[in-house]
Design a protein around this motif. Sequence first.
Motif, PDB file in Angstrom:
ATOM      1  N   CYS A 159       0.813  -1.235  -0.056  1.00 56.13           N
ATOM      2  CA  CYS A 159       0.102  -0.138  -0.032  1.00 56.13           C
ATOM      3  C   CYS A 159       1.021   1.289  -0.017  1.00 56.13           C
ATOM      4  N   GLY A 160       0.428   2.461  -0.270  1.00 59.50           N
ATOM      5  CA  GLY A 160       1.193   3.586  -0.217  1.00 59.50           C
ATOM      6  C   GLY A 160       1.776   3.948   0.888  1.00 59.50           C
ATOM      7  N   SER A 161       1.167   3.658   2.174  1.00 64.59           N
ATOM      8  CA  SER A 161       1.616   3.940   3.344  1.00 64.59           C
ATOM      9  C   SER A 161       3.070   2.997   3.721  1.00 64.59           C
ATOM     10  N   CYS A 162       3.239   1.728   3.373  1.00 63.97           N
ATOM     11  CA  CYS A 162       4.004   0.897   3.820  1.00 63.97           C
ATOM     12  C   CYS A 162       5.037   1.008   2.600  1.00 63.97           C
ATOM     13  N   PHE A 163       4.717   1.459   1.469  1.00 59.67           N
ATOM     14  CA  PHE A 163       5.730   1.822   0.574  1.00 59.67           C
ATOM     15  C   PHE A 163       6.710   3.093   0.912  1.00 59.67           C
ATOM     16  N   ASN A 164       5.969   4.176   1.494  1.00 57.34           N
ATOM     17  CA  ASN A 164       6.693   5.141   1.987  1.00 57.34           C
ATOM     18  C   ASN A 164       7.391   5.111   3.165  1.00 57.34           C
ATOM     19  N   GLU A 165       6.979   4.313   4.076  1.00 58.38           N
ATOM     20  CA  GLU A 165       7.676   3.795   5.222  1.00 58.38           C
ATOM     21  C   GLU A 165       9.067   3.010   4.999  1.00 58.38           C
ATOM     22  N   MET A 166       8.962   2.153   3.735  1.00 61.01           N
ATOM     23  CA  MET A 166      10.151   1.433   3.421  1.00 61.01           C
ATOM     24  C   MET A 166      11.062   2.484   2.951  1.00 61.01           C
ATOM     25  N   MET A 167      10.688   3.333   1.789  1.00 65.20           N
ATOM     26  CA  MET A 167      11.428   4.236   1.597  1.00 65.20           C
ATOM     27  C   MET A 167      12.103   5.367   2.349  1.00 65.20           C
ATOM     28  N   ALA A 168      11.331   5.610   3.373  1.00 56.83           N
ATOM     29  CA  ALA A 168      11.804   6.591   4.405  1.00 56.83           C
ATOM     30  C   ALA A 168      13.075   5.963   5.239  1.00 56.83           C
ATOM     31  N   GLU A 169      12.732   4.665   5.384  1.00 55.25           N
ATOM     32  CA  GLU A 169      13.969   4.087   6.183  1.00 55.25           C
ATOM     33  C   GLU A 169      15.196   3.945   5.424  1.00 55.25           C
TER      34      GLU A 169
END
Length: 106
Positions: A25-35
């Motif tokens: 989902c968009g949220s999990c993708f953003n969390e992964m990229m933020a890390e």
Amino acid sequence: MNTCDRCQENEATIIFTNDEQERLCGSCFNEMMAEEVGVTMETIPAAISLYDFNRKRRNFILQQRLYPNGIFLEATEDIEYGYQFAVHGELDCDQTESVTYGPWTF
């Protein structure tokens, strides 16, 4: 509906391929990229309503996406053939700074 492989709750809208394919989902993708890039994403509302020059109310769905080359924000009107706006910011940009276009502030 394809659910996100990570949170198992939201609809998967991104297929990420690294060593193997992962639906996110968009949220999990953003969390992964933020890390990965070391950026903290500011929280934005899921939708906003604005009035145009004719005082017609327009509703927009907001999407925020983090990539290695920057932060993208897209506002899409909730009607077919409606307005669509997109801005790109650098990874170190001030995410709380407003973008003003005419009477609208994003």
